[in-house]
Design a protein around this motif. Sequence first.
Motif: not given
Length: 118
Positions: A1-5, A36-37, A96-100
């Motif tokens: 899991q990833v958390q974004l703040v 970023w969206f 903010c978004a993160l893609g793997t």
Amino acid sequence: QVQLVESGGGLVQAGDSLRLSCTASGRTSGTYKMSWFRRVPGKEREFVACIYWSSRSTDYAESVKGRFTISRDNAKNTIFLQMTSLQPEDTAVYYCALGTAPGPSAYWGQGTQVTVSS
């Protein structure tokens, strides 16, 4: 899991600048890109900018090219969105978004409000 703040949102006047930050924690070793969206109530979520982790290349929406800059701090697993010449139409919640992997991002932050007054 990833958390974004996300952080850094606020109320500014037209023409002002603002810098957003997004810090990732958890299993971030597989990051492909971070983005970023933004979303305005009643409208579809809109892509703003992204940075690819291995190449450091960047992409921007046409509406922000030349005004916004995405960057990253590897050591802190943090990306930034430097926004200049802000306009009222930039008012939105910024996510903010993160893609793997290529394709839709897998992880999303809670968002930070940016309001630009005229």
